[in-house]
Motif scaffolding. Structure first.
Motif, PDB file in Angstrom:
ATOM      1  N   THR A  56       0.828  -1.167   0.062  1.00  0.00           N
ATOM      2  CA  THR A  56      -0.042  -0.132   0.118  1.00  0.00           C
ATOM      3  C   THR A  56       0.894   1.433   0.137  1.00  0.00           C
ATOM      4  OG1 THR A  56      -0.070  -0.306   2.376  1.00  0.00           O
ATOM      5  CG2 THR A  56      -2.165  -0.812   1.289  1.00  0.00           C
ATOM      6  N   GLN A  57       2.067   1.300   0.709  1.00  0.00           N
ATOM      7  CA  GLN A  57       2.830   2.181   0.616  1.00  0.00           C
ATOM      8  C   GLN A  57       3.529   2.641  -0.682  1.00  0.00           C
ATOM      9  OE1 GLN A  57       4.936   0.858   4.280  1.00  0.00           O
ATOM     10  NE2 GLN A  57       4.843   2.526   5.076  1.00  0.00           N
ATOM     11  N   GLY A  58       3.925   1.511  -1.096  1.00  0.00           N
ATOM     12  CA  GLY A  58       4.478   1.557  -2.519  1.00  0.00           C
ATOM     13  C   GLY A  58       3.538   2.170  -3.546  1.00  0.00           C
ATOM     14  N   ILE A  59       2.326   1.836  -3.392  1.00  0.00           N
ATOM     15  CA  ILE A  59       1.408   2.266  -4.523  1.00  0.00           C
ATOM     16  C   ILE A  59       1.170   3.917  -4.132  1.00  0.00           C
ATOM     17  CG2 ILE A  59      -1.110   2.266  -5.150  1.00  0.00           C
ATOM     18  CD1 ILE A  59      -1.135  -0.914  -4.656  1.00  0.00           C
ATOM     19  N   LYS A  60       1.226   4.129  -2.947  1.00  0.00           N
ATOM     20  CA  LYS A  60       1.228   5.705  -2.739  1.00  0.00           C
ATOM     21  C   LYS A  60       2.473   6.279  -3.184  1.00  0.00           C
ATOM     22  CE  LYS A  60      -1.387   5.724   1.669  1.00  0.00           C
ATOM     23  NZ  LYS A  60      -1.237   5.849   3.214  1.00  0.00           N
ATOM     24  N   TRP A  61       3.380   5.608  -2.961  1.00  0.00           N
ATOM     25  CA  TRP A  61       4.880   6.258  -3.540  1.00  0.00           C
ATOM     26  C   TRP A  61       4.909   6.366  -4.983  1.00  0.00           C
ATOM     27  CZ3 TRP A  61       8.328   4.446  -7.179  1.00  0.00           C
ATOM     28  CH2 TRP A  61       9.546   5.373  -7.267  1.00  0.00           C
ATOM     29  N   LEU A  62       4.196   5.423  -5.651  1.00  0.00           N
ATOM     30  CA  LEU A  62       3.990   5.437  -7.040  1.00  0.00           C
ATOM     31  C   LEU A  62       3.179   6.948  -7.674  1.00  0.00           C
ATOM     32  CD1 LEU A  62       2.854   2.140  -8.406  1.00  0.00           C
ATOM     33  CD2 LEU A  62       4.380   3.757  -9.714  1.00  0.00           C
ATOM     34  N   HIS A  63       2.042   6.885  -6.572  1.00  0.00           N
ATOM     35  CA  HIS A  63       1.089   7.997  -6.866  1.00  0.00           C
ATOM     36  C   HIS A  63       1.806   9.496  -6.806  1.00  0.00           C
ATOM     37  CE1 HIS A  63      -2.386  10.137  -7.309  1.00  0.00           C
ATOM     38  NE2 HIS A  63      -2.652  10.530  -6.213  1.00  0.00           N
ATOM     39  N   LYS A  64       2.568   9.595  -5.742  1.00  0.00           N
ATOM     40  CA  LYS A  64       3.319  10.950  -5.405  1.00  0.00           C
ATOM     41  C   LYS A  64       4.399  11.092  -5.994  1.00  0.00           C
ATOM     42  CE  LYS A  64       1.648  11.452  -0.869  1.00  0.00           C
ATOM     43  NZ  LYS A  64       1.646  11.568   0.853  1.00  0.00           N
ATOM     44  N   THR A  65       5.339  10.238  -6.509  1.00  0.00           N
ATOM     45  CA  THR A  65       6.483  10.429  -6.938  1.00  0.00           C
ATOM     46  C   THR A  65       6.833  10.267  -8.375  1.00  0.00           C
ATOM     47  OG1 THR A  65       7.076   9.249  -4.955  1.00  0.00           O
ATOM     48  CG2 THR A  65       9.027   9.661  -6.253  1.00  0.00           C
ATOM     49  N   THR A  66       6.268   9.136  -8.938  1.00  0.00           N
ATOM     50  CA  THR A  66       6.444   9.061 -10.521  1.00  0.00           C
ATOM     51  C   THR A  66       5.642   9.675 -11.296  1.00  0.00           C
ATOM     52  OG1 THR A  66       5.278   6.969 -11.231  1.00  0.00           O
ATOM     53  CG2 THR A  66       6.945   6.615  -9.640  1.00  0.00           C
ATOM     54  N   HIS A  67       6.257  10.418 -12.198  1.00  0.00           N
ATOM     55  CA  HIS A  67       5.595  11.410 -13.409  1.00  0.00           C
ATOM     56  C   HIS A  67       5.889  10.513 -14.478  1.00  0.00           C
ATOM     57  CE1 HIS A  67       4.854  14.014 -10.096  1.00  0.00           C
ATOM     58  NE2 HIS A  67       6.183  13.988  -9.953  1.00  0.00           N
ATOM     59  N   LEU A  68       6.651   9.595 -14.596  1.00  0.00           N
ATOM     60  CA  LEU A  68       7.184   8.839 -15.891  1.00  0.00           C
ATOM     61  C   LEU A  68       6.085   7.806 -15.859  1.00  0.00           C
ATOM     62  CD1 LEU A  68      10.908   8.504 -15.404  1.00  0.00           C
ATOM     63  CD2 LEU A  68       9.872  10.190 -16.697  1.00  0.00           C
ATOM     64  N   ARG A  69       6.354   7.148 -16.994  1.00  0.00           N
ATOM     65  CA  ARG A  69       5.469   5.948 -17.347  1.00  0.00           C
ATOM     66  C   ARG A  69       6.025   4.723 -16.655  1.00  0.00           C
ATOM     67  NH1 ARG A  69       5.621   2.634 -22.950  1.00  0.00           N
ATOM     68  NH2 ARG A  69       3.606   1.592 -22.686  1.00  0.00           N
ATOM     69  N   ASN A  70       5.085   3.902 -15.936  1.00  0.00           N
ATOM     70  CA  ASN A  70       5.630   2.754 -15.159  1.00  0.00           C
ATOM     71  C   ASN A  70       5.590   1.433 -15.877  1.00  0.00           C
ATOM     72  OD1 ASN A  70       6.146   4.383 -12.758  1.00  0.00           O
ATOM     73  ND2 ASN A  70       3.658   4.922 -13.130  1.00  0.00           N
ATOM     74  N   LEU A  71       6.226   0.349 -15.569  1.00  0.00           N
ATOM     75  CA  LEU A  71       6.169  -1.034 -15.857  1.00  0.00           C
ATOM     76  C   LEU A  71       6.262  -1.308 -14.470  1.00  0.00           C
ATOM     77  CD1 LEU A  71       6.108  -3.750 -17.487  1.00  0.00           C
ATOM     78  CD2 LEU A  71       8.329  -3.528 -17.908  1.00  0.00           C
ATOM     79  N   VAL A  72       4.938  -2.043 -13.982  1.00  0.00           N
ATOM     80  CA  VAL A  72       4.716  -2.602 -12.672  1.00  0.00           C
ATOM     81  C   VAL A  72       4.879  -3.914 -12.822  1.00  0.00           C
ATOM     82  CG1 VAL A  72       3.483  -2.685 -10.680  1.00  0.00           C
ATOM     83  CG2 VAL A  72       3.408  -0.580 -11.969  1.00  0.00           C
ATOM     84  N   LEU A  73       5.765  -4.646 -11.881  1.00  0.00           N
ATOM     85  CA  LEU A  73       5.699  -6.189 -11.927  1.00  0.00           C
ATOM     86  C   LEU A  73       5.238  -6.530 -10.465  1.00  0.00           C
ATOM     87  CD1 LEU A  73       9.603  -6.618 -12.879  1.00  0.00           C
ATOM     88  CD2 LEU A  73       7.492  -6.572 -14.480  1.00  0.00           C
ATOM     89  N   PHE A  74       4.603  -7.746 -10.673  1.00  0.00           N
ATOM     90  CA  PHE A  74       3.967  -8.216  -9.320  1.00  0.00           C
ATOM     91  C   PHE A  74       3.845  -9.696  -9.516  1.00  0.00           C
ATOM     92  CE2 PHE A  74       0.191  -8.565  -6.173  1.00  0.00           C
ATOM     93  CZ  PHE A  74       1.038  -8.841  -5.098  1.00  0.00           C
ATOM     94  N   LEU A  75       5.267 -10.259  -9.557  1.00  0.00           N
ATOM     95  CA  LEU A  75       5.449 -11.813 -10.018  1.00  0.00           C
ATOM     96  C   LEU A  75       5.220 -12.976  -8.833  1.00  0.00           C
ATOM     97  CD1 LEU A  75       8.730 -10.844 -11.927  1.00  0.00           C
ATOM     98  CD2 LEU A  75       6.395 -10.754 -12.773  1.00  0.00           C
ATOM     99  N   GLY A  76       5.602 -14.088  -9.236  1.00  0.00           N
ATOM    100  CA  GLY A  76       5.669 -14.974  -8.093  1.00  0.00           C
ATOM    101  C   GLY A  76       4.306 -15.417  -7.652  1.00  0.00           C
TER     102      GLY A  76
END
Ligand code: SAM
Length: 333
Positions: free
Chosen positions: A149-169
């Motif tokens: 959940t914190q990682g997702i918040k970080w994504l929201h606040k920090t990244t203005h670039l395009r994202n490739l999100v991996l959720f493996l395993g």
């Protein structure tokens, strides 16, 4: 440059008292009927080491199948991302063993990206960052010790670039259907319209094969499960006698999940000092510790469409044991 950051120490999140959270969640789970403990607490340092061993077990086909998929289809992902800069964000990265396949390929292709592995386990992030530092001089990476959940918040606040999100395993399999839906909806909310998500799903298959994968002959999965009691002894002043509990895991055909329990071998009481409380266990009473949901192709497509994503490819291994599903946010520009 490669660095490690603990998100709890940053402006992104007010500090959490992890030990207090663990105590409160243990109190809730062990006071409930039936008893349970949250899966995320399986991953302390010892749990992380044991999970690394599990991924190498002959019975644990998941890691090998997903590595084969990434190796075979890495070109598809590099073509999808193209020349523009992007973040390669990995949720629950673990030791990043399989992700090396993509990172090496993206570096070879001279793609312009920063790698952001996120994991609740400090040890997993340390192992990953140390090994990537040794191997890849040209890699930009920041390792985040944080909850999803914190990682997702970080994504929201920090990244203005395009994202490739991996959720493996097949980490998604640890969520029940409602939790997966909520998790995917929160991910969808923070993503940009042309971001790409790759999610590893373990497929429904022969029950014996599934059962063996979670009941290995060396007993590593048993130790991984029992380690949760050891962790409560060490961190919460518990008095669990590990020899009085056993590991029990089976496939629940109704829910479509491998379900993992600790079973009390006798009637007993266990005191947890930090909670100043005694917990009673009947003979054969169970504590649920983990579910690992299994999916069909149509389960995956349904989950994507339910949560606002569009499936753009279903990549599978030669045995059709596992799928890495590639999704795009189905958002208007
Ligand atoms: C099933 S393992 C998968 C690891 C790796 N992605 C792989 O494919 O081998 C789950 C990983 O997610 C991490 N994890 C579990 N619960 C988490 C949470 N709530 N937030 C962040 N990471 C979590 C664990 O520490 C572990 O490294």
């Amino acid at each position: 440059m490669i660095t490690i950051q603990k998100l709890t120490d940053t402006e992104f999140e007010t500090p959490v008292f992890e030990k207090q959270d663990f105590a409160l969640e243990a109190l809730h789970g062990l006071s409930s009927t039936p008893k349970f403990l949250p899966t995320k607490y399986l991953y302390d340092d010892e749990g992380t080491r044991l999970f690394q061993m599990i991924t190498k077990l002959p019975e644990y086909y998941l890691t090998r199948s997903e590595a084969e998929i990434l190796e075979t289809h890495k070109d598809k992902l590099s073509l999808l991302m193209g020349d523009e800069p992007f973040n390669l964000v990995e949720l629950g990265a673990g030791d990043g063993h399989k992700t090396r396949i993509l990172v090496e390929h993206f570096l070879d292709q001279k793609l312009n990206f920063e790698y952001v592995p996120i994991d609740i386990s400090q040890l997993a992030v340390d192992i990953l960052i140390n090994s990537f530092q040794k191997r890849y001089n040209d890699l930009n990476a920041i390792g985040l010790v944080a909850e999803y959940t914190q990682g997702i918040k970080w994504l929201h606040k920090t990244t203005h670039l395009r994202n490739l999100v991996l959720f493996l395993g097949s980490s998604i399999g640890n969520f029940n259907p409602n939790e997966s839906r909520r998790f995917l909806q929160s991910l969808w909310t923070v993503l940009n319209p042309d971001d790409i998500v790759v999610i590893g799903f373990d497929l429904k298959k022969d029950i014996q094969l599934l059962t063996k994968a979670y009941n290995d002959s060396q007993g590593i999965t048993r130790d991984f499960n029992l380690n949760l009691l050891k962790r409560m002894n060490e961190e919460l002043g518990g008095s669990f006698n590990l020899s009085k509990f056993s590991h029990y895991e089976f496939y629940n055909v109704h829910s479509g999940a491998m379900v993992s329990y600790l079973i009390s071998q006798e009637k007993q009481s266990v005191y947890i000092n930090d909670l100043k409380q005694l917990f009673h266990f009947e003979t054969l009473e169970s504590v649920h510790t983990e579910s690992s949901y299994k999916y069909s192709d149509s389960d995956i497509r349904h989950m994507a469409s339910q949560t606002g994503f569009k499936v753009i490819d279903q990549l599978t291994d030669i045995n059709s044991y596992f799928i890495d599903s590639i999704w795009k946010t189905n958002k208007p520009y």
